[in-house]
Design an enzyme around this catalytic site. Structure first.
Site, PDB file in Angstrom:
ATOM      1  N   GLY A   3       0.810  -1.222   0.000  1.00 12.57           N
ATOM      2  CA  GLY A   3       0.000   0.000   0.000  1.00 12.57           C
ATOM      3  C   GLY A   3       0.839   1.265   0.000  1.00 12.57           C
ATOM      4  N   TYR A  46     -14.806   4.759   9.107  1.00  9.81           N
ATOM      5  CA  TYR A  46     -13.337   4.692   9.218  1.00  9.81           C
ATOM      6  C   TYR A  46     -12.884   5.313  10.547  1.00  9.81           C
ATOM      7  CZ  TYR A  46      -8.458   5.896   7.878  1.00  9.81           C
ATOM      8  OH  TYR A  46      -7.092   6.049   7.811  1.00  9.81           O
TER       9      TYR A  46
HETATM   10  P1  NAD Z   1      -3.479   1.468   1.389  1.00 15.27           P
HETATM   11  O1  NAD Z   1      -4.903   1.230   1.099  1.00 15.27           O
HETATM   12  O2  NAD Z   1      -2.634   2.161   0.394  1.00 15.27           O
HETATM   13  O3  NAD Z   1      -2.754   0.089   1.746  1.00 15.27           O
HETATM   14  C1  NAD Z   1      -3.372  -0.902   2.516  1.00 15.27           C
HETATM   15  C2  NAD Z   1      -2.831  -2.232   2.044  1.00 15.27           C
HETATM   16  O4  NAD Z   1      -3.469  -3.252   2.820  1.00 15.27           O
HETATM   17  C3  NAD Z   1      -3.156  -2.528   0.568  1.00 15.27           C
HETATM   18  O5  NAD Z   1      -1.969  -2.864  -0.135  1.00 15.27           O
HETATM   19  C4  NAD Z   1      -4.111  -3.705   0.625  1.00 15.27           C
HETATM   20  O6  NAD Z   1      -3.966  -4.629  -0.442  1.00 15.27           O
HETATM   21  C5  NAD Z   1      -3.732  -4.343   1.962  1.00 15.27           C
HETATM   22  N1  NAD Z   1      -4.828  -5.170   2.498  1.00 15.27           N
HETATM   23  C6  NAD Z   1      -6.153  -4.923   2.447  1.00 15.27           C
HETATM   24  N2  NAD Z   1      -6.827  -5.944   3.000  1.00 15.27           N
HETATM   25  C7  NAD Z   1      -5.902  -6.847   3.404  1.00 15.27           C
HETATM   26  C8  NAD Z   1      -5.984  -8.118   4.029  1.00 15.27           C
HETATM   27  N3  NAD Z   1      -7.166  -8.662   4.341  1.00 15.27           N
HETATM   28  N4  NAD Z   1      -4.832  -8.783   4.314  1.00 15.27           N
HETATM   29  C9  NAD Z   1      -3.624  -8.236   3.991  1.00 15.27           C
HETATM   30  N5  NAD Z   1      -3.490  -7.039   3.382  1.00 15.27           N
HETATM   31  C10 NAD Z   1      -4.623  -6.364   3.084  1.00 15.27           C
HETATM   32  O7  NAD Z   1      -3.420   2.232   2.806  1.00 15.27           O
HETATM   33  P2  NAD Z   1      -2.279   3.197   3.357  1.00 15.27           P
HETATM   34  O8  NAD Z   1      -2.604   4.562   2.920  1.00 15.27           O
HETATM   35  O9  NAD Z   1      -0.951   2.622   3.081  1.00 15.27           O
HETATM   36  O10 NAD Z   1      -2.614   3.129   4.916  1.00 15.27           O
HETATM   37  C11 NAD Z   1      -1.949   2.257   5.793  1.00 15.27           C
HETATM   38  C12 NAD Z   1      -2.483   2.520   7.194  1.00 15.27           C
HETATM   39  O11 NAD Z   1      -2.251   3.902   7.546  1.00 15.27           O
HETATM   40  C13 NAD Z   1      -3.995   2.302   7.349  1.00 15.27           C
HETATM   41  O12 NAD Z   1      -4.257   1.814   8.642  1.00 15.27           O
HETATM   42  C14 NAD Z   1      -4.556   3.701   7.227  1.00 15.27           C
HETATM   43  O13 NAD Z   1      -5.768   3.831   7.891  1.00 15.27           O
HETATM   44  C15 NAD Z   1      -3.487   4.520   7.903  1.00 15.27           C
HETATM   45  N6  NAD Z   1      -3.501   5.922   7.504  1.00 15.27           N
HETATM   46  C16 NAD Z   1      -3.191   6.270   6.224  1.00 15.27           C
HETATM   47  C17 NAD Z   1      -3.221   7.612   5.855  1.00 15.27           C
HETATM   48  C18 NAD Z   1      -2.879   8.054   4.466  1.00 15.27           C
HETATM   49  O14 NAD Z   1      -3.041   9.240   4.149  1.00 15.27           O
HETATM   50  N7  NAD Z   1      -2.396   7.169   3.605  1.00 15.27           N
HETATM   51  C19 NAD Z   1      -3.574   8.584   6.803  1.00 15.27           C
HETATM   52  C20 NAD Z   1      -3.930   8.179   8.082  1.00 15.27           C
HETATM   53  C21 NAD Z   1      -3.853   6.840   8.434  1.00 15.27           C
HETATM   54  C1  AKB Z   2      -8.100   9.348   4.432  1.00 20.39           C
HETATM   55  O1  AKB Z   2      -8.282  10.403   3.805  1.00 20.39           O
HETATM   56  O2  AKB Z   2      -8.980   8.511   4.666  1.00 20.39           O
HETATM   57  C2  AKB Z   2      -6.713   9.103   5.005  1.00 20.39           C
HETATM   58  C3  AKB Z   2      -6.656   9.528   6.427  1.00 20.39           C
HETATM   59  C4  AKB Z   2      -6.502  10.962   6.743  1.00 20.39           C
HETATM   60  O3  AKB Z   2      -6.769   8.727   7.301  1.00 20.39           O
HETATM   61  N1  AKB Z   2      -5.757   9.745   4.189  1.00 20.39           N
END
Ligand code: NAD
Ligand code: AKB
Length: 314
Positions: free
Chosen positions: A13, A144
Site C-alpha cells: 500500500g 473509518y
Molecule cells: P493502502 O490502502 O494504500 O494500503 C493498505 C494495504 O493493505 C493494501 O496494499 C491492501 O492490499 C492491503 N490489504 C487490504 N486488506 C488486506 C488483508 N485482508 N490482508 C492483507 N493485506 C490487506 O493504505 P495506506 O494509505 O498505506 O494506509 C496504511 C495505514 O495507515 C492504514 O491503517 C490507514 O488507515 C493509515 N492511515 C493512512 C493515511 C494516508 O493518508 N495514507 C492517513 C492516516 C492513516
Molecule cells: C483518508 O483520507 O482517509 C486518510 C486519512 C486521513 O486517514 N488519508
C-alpha cells in the site's frame, strides 16, 4: 543486541512500500518480511522476502509469525475513509478484526512490539477545528473514524492489561510519489501533482477553502521509526499520538503548483468526500509527541512541492 524480525502487513500500500524499504535499511533486507493480500509492489521486488497473506485469516497469520520467527508486526492493512463510506460493514470488519487478530497473536507469542496507525479521522465535527489537541472531544462521523477510535482503545487495553508494547500515530493525510493512495479523502493532494504534470489541469473533489492536516511521506516514515525506536519510558500515549506536518487548502496547493507550472488550472466539483473533510480538524496540536519523543517535521508545502516535482519528473 536483540535480533528483530519484522512482519509488515499491507506492505504493497501507499505507506507499506516506503515503510518496508525504510525498515529494511535499518534491520537488514532479510529481517523485514513484506506481506499483502494483493501482489508484491514492483518497488519491493527483489529487495527482501514477500509472503501473500490475508490478515483476516488468523490461523494463517499465526503460522507465518511462528514460521518466520517474527518479533514485531507493523499492521497497515485497512479500508480508508472514502472507500469506507461506500462499504461500511467491510471497513468495520477489516479495520477491527485485523487489529484484534494481530493483538491476540502478539500477546500469545510475546512479540516485542506492534505498530498500528490511527488517523486524524478519529476527530469529528464536535472536535476543535484549529490545533486540535491530543485529548479532546472525539465523536467521529465516518465508519473509518469510528474503527480507528475503537482500535486506539484496543491498543490501550492490550498494553494496560497484557503489557503488550503496541504503539500508534494518528497520521494526517499523506502525500507521496512512490506508491498510490488507497481510497482516502485526502487523496486529492497526491492526484493533483500527477494531473498537473500530465494534463496541466485538475478537477478537485473538495471545495477550494477546505483546509486539512497533511504530511509528506518522508516525514511520516521518520515519525513512525522515531516513535517505534523510542525507549518505552518515552511513550506516554497508548491510544495514538497526534502528529502534525502542515495544513493547506486545495486553493493553496494549486497556487504552490503554479509556481512550478504557471499554466496549471484547478476547478472544483465537490462530491460526498466534502462532508467527510468538513468533519475533520483543519490543523493538529502535536505538543505531546514533540515533548515525548522529539517529533519535528522537515517539510512544509513549499519544500514538499519542489521535492514532489523533482521526483515525479524523474
Ligand atoms: P493502502 O490502502 O494504500 O494500503 C493498505 C494495504 O493493505 C493494501 O496494499 C491492501 O492490499 C492491503 N490489504 C487490504 N486488506 C488486506 C488483508 N485482508 N490482508 C492483507 N493485506 C490487506 O493504505 P495506506 O494509505 O498505506 O494506509 C496504511 C495505514 O495507515 C492504514 O491503517 C490507514 O488507515 C493509515 N492511515 C493512512 C493515511 C494516508 O493518508 N495514507 C492517513 C492516516 C492513516
Ligand atoms: C483518508 O483520507 O482517509 C486518510 C486519512 C486521513 O486517514 N488519508
Amino acid at each position: 543486541m536483540i535480533r528483530e524480525k519484522i512482519l509488515v502487513i499491507g506492505a504493497s500500500g501507499q505507506i507499506g512500500v516506503e515503510l518496508t524499504m525504510a525498515l529494511r535499511k535499518i534491520y537488514g533486507n532479510n529481517n523485514v518480511v513484506a506481506s499483502d493480500l494483493r501482489e508484491e509492489n514492483d518497488l519491493l521486488k527483489g529487495t527482501g522476502p514477500y509472503v501473500s497473506l490475508d490478515v483476516m485469516n488468523k490461523e494463517m497469520l499465526h503460522v507465518q509469525v511462528i514460521r518466520q520467527n517474527i518479533t514485531q508486526i507493523y499492521l497497515l492493512a485497512a479500508i480508508l475513509s472514502a472507500t469506507g463510506e461506500k462499504n461500511p460493514s467491510l471497513a468495520w470488519n477489516l479495520n477491527m478484526q485485523s487489529l484484534l487478530n494481530v493483538l491476540d497473536i502478539a500477546k500469545e507469542e510475546k512479540l516485542h512490539k506492534v505498530y498500528w496507525p490511527s488517523s486524524i479521522a478519529v476527530f469529528g465535527p464536535t472536535s476543535p477545528k484549529i490545533r486540535c489537541p491530543q485529548q479532546t472531544i472525539i465523536e467521529p462521523s465516518t465508519v473509518y473514524g469510528i474503527s480507528k477510535y475503537a482500535g486506539e482503545f484496543w491498543c490501550n487495553y492490550y498494553h494496560n492489561r497484557w503489557g503488550l508494547d503496541v504503539r500508534s500515530i494518528r497520521y494526517p493525510g499523506l502525500i507521496s510519489y512512490k506508491s498510490e493512495p488507497g481510497g482516502g479523502t485526502t487523496d486529492y493532494a497526491v492526484a493533483i501533482y500527477h494531473e498537473a504534470l500530465e494534463e496541466k489541469k485538475y478537477e478537485c473533489f473538495l471545495q477550494e477553502d477546505t483546509y486539512l492536516p497533511m504530511m509528506y511521506m518522508p516525514d511520516a516514515i521518520k515519525a513512525t521509526i522515531q516513535m517505534m525506536e523510542a525507549p518505552e519510558s518515552k511513550i506516554s500515549i497508548r491510544t495514538s499520538y497526534n502528529i502534525s506536518g502542515m495544513s493547506f487548502s486545495p486553493k493553496e496547493i494549486a497556487a504552490e503548483i503554479q509556481k512550478h507550472i504557471p499554466e496549471f488550472e484547478i476547478s472544483y466539483q465537490p462530491d460526498y468526500r466534502q462532508q467527510i473533510a468538513n468533519s475533520w480538524p483543519q490543523s493538529i496540536d502535536d505538543t505531546v509527541a514533540r515533548n515525548d519523543w522529539g517529533w519535528q517535521e522537515d517539510y512544509d508545502l513549499q519544500r514538499m512541492t519542489a521535492d514532489m516535482f523533482d521526483n515525479l519528473e524523474k
